[in-house]
Scaffold this motif. Sequence first.
Motif, PDB file in Angstrom:
ATOM      1  N   THR A 216       0.625  -1.118  -0.095  1.00  0.00           N
ATOM      2  CA  THR A 216      -0.052  -0.064   0.013  1.00  0.00           C
ATOM      3  C   THR A 216       0.887   1.244   0.071  1.00  0.00           C
ATOM      4  OG1 THR A 216       0.003  -0.119   2.394  1.00  0.00           O
ATOM      5  CG2 THR A 216      -1.745  -1.069   1.250  1.00  0.00           C
ATOM      6  N   ALA A 217       2.346   1.200   0.040  1.00  0.00           N
ATOM      7  CA  ALA A 217       2.983   2.258   0.029  1.00  0.00           C
ATOM      8  C   ALA A 217       3.203   3.012  -1.231  1.00  0.00           C
ATOM      9  CB  ALA A 217       4.370   1.985   0.475  1.00  0.00           C
ATOM     10  N   GLY A 218       2.635   2.110  -2.496  1.00  0.00           N
ATOM     11  CA  GLY A 218       2.963   2.583  -3.809  1.00  0.00           C
ATOM     12  C   GLY A 218       4.174   2.421  -4.407  1.00  0.00           C
ATOM     13  N   THR A 219       4.743   1.328  -3.790  1.00  0.00           N
ATOM     14  CA  THR A 219       5.938   1.133  -4.641  1.00  0.00           C
ATOM     15  C   THR A 219       5.765  -0.122  -5.722  1.00  0.00           C
ATOM     16  OG1 THR A 219       6.470  -0.605  -2.934  1.00  0.00           O
ATOM     17  CG2 THR A 219       7.553   1.402  -2.470  1.00  0.00           C
ATOM     18  N   GLY A 220       4.902  -0.789  -5.552  1.00  0.00           N
ATOM     19  CA  GLY A 220       4.658  -1.925  -6.512  1.00  0.00           C
ATOM     20  C   GLY A 220       5.024  -3.292  -6.085  1.00  0.00           C
ATOM     21  N   PHE A 221       6.006  -3.276  -5.039  1.00  0.00           N
ATOM     22  CA  PHE A 221       6.604  -4.504  -4.465  1.00  0.00           C
ATOM     23  C   PHE A 221       5.236  -5.694  -4.215  1.00  0.00           C
ATOM     24  CE2 PHE A 221       8.468  -7.423  -1.370  1.00  0.00           C
ATOM     25  CZ  PHE A 221       9.658  -7.781  -2.298  1.00  0.00           C
ATOM     26  N   THR A 222       5.409  -6.808  -4.531  1.00  0.00           N
ATOM     27  CA  THR A 222       4.446  -7.872  -4.050  1.00  0.00           C
ATOM     28  C   THR A 222       4.860  -8.962  -3.615  1.00  0.00           C
ATOM     29  OG1 THR A 222       4.747  -8.760  -6.402  1.00  0.00           O
ATOM     30  CG2 THR A 222       2.897  -7.185  -6.350  1.00  0.00           C
ATOM     31  N   TYR A 223       4.256  -9.483  -2.876  1.00  0.00           N
ATOM     32  CA  TYR A 223       4.629 -11.099  -2.309  1.00  0.00           C
ATOM     33  C   TYR A 223       3.277 -11.748  -3.040  1.00  0.00           C
ATOM     34  CZ  TYR A 223       7.563  -9.434   1.600  1.00  0.00           C
ATOM     35  OH  TYR A 223       8.549  -8.942   2.227  1.00  0.00           O
ATOM     36  N   VAL A 224       3.862 -13.166  -3.530  1.00  0.00           N
ATOM     37  CA  VAL A 224       2.797 -14.297  -3.610  1.00  0.00           C
ATOM     38  C   VAL A 224       2.703 -15.175  -2.425  1.00  0.00           C
ATOM     39  CG1 VAL A 224       2.532 -15.886  -5.365  1.00  0.00           C
ATOM     40  CG2 VAL A 224       3.618 -13.721  -6.031  1.00  0.00           C
ATOM     41  N   THR A 225       1.579 -15.555  -2.144  1.00  0.00           N
ATOM     42  CA  THR A 225       1.128 -16.508  -1.214  1.00  0.00           C
ATOM     43  C   THR A 225      -0.164 -17.514  -1.338  1.00  0.00           C
ATOM     44  OG1 THR A 225       1.190 -16.843   1.326  1.00  0.00           O
ATOM     45  CG2 THR A 225       0.112 -14.930   0.416  1.00  0.00           C
ATOM     46  N   ARG A 226      -0.426 -18.165  -0.661  1.00  0.00           N
ATOM     47  CA  ARG A 226      -1.564 -18.805  -0.837  1.00  0.00           C
ATOM     48  C   ARG A 226      -2.473 -18.653   0.345  1.00  0.00           C
ATOM     49  NH1 ARG A 226      -1.996 -23.553  -3.761  1.00  0.00           N
ATOM     50  NH2 ARG A 226      -0.163 -23.940  -5.122  1.00  0.00           N
ATOM     51  N   LYS A 227      -3.665 -18.899   0.197  1.00  0.00           N
ATOM     52  CA  LYS A 227      -4.638 -18.291   1.510  1.00  0.00           C
ATOM     53  C   LYS A 227      -5.914 -19.644   1.286  1.00  0.00           C
ATOM     54  CE  LYS A 227      -8.557 -15.389   0.037  1.00  0.00           C
ATOM     55  NZ  LYS A 227      -9.072 -14.281   0.392  1.00  0.00           N
ATOM     56  N   ASN A 228      -6.350 -19.674   2.629  1.00  0.00           N
ATOM     57  CA  ASN A 228      -7.595 -20.774   2.738  1.00  0.00           C
ATOM     58  C   ASN A 228      -8.648 -19.920   2.651  1.00  0.00           C
ATOM     59  OD1 ASN A 228      -9.341 -22.532   3.640  1.00  0.00           O
ATOM     60  ND2 ASN A 228      -8.084 -23.365   5.178  1.00  0.00           N
TER      61      ASN A 228
END
Length: 55
Positions: free
Chosen positions: A16-28
Amino acid sequence: MAKRDGVRPIIKLRSTAGTGFTYVTRKNRRNDPDRLTIRKYDPKVRQHVEFREER
């Protein structure tokens, strides 16, 4: 073989800082049907910020 997008789909968490950085994960999907929000480290701003689920 396991099902591809059953109960645990792969999601992207975008900063949400606007940098465009992402993490990829899984959720239930059963435990968290709404969009996920997690505080994680953003290396571009060098601090912990909120990451929200992107669809």
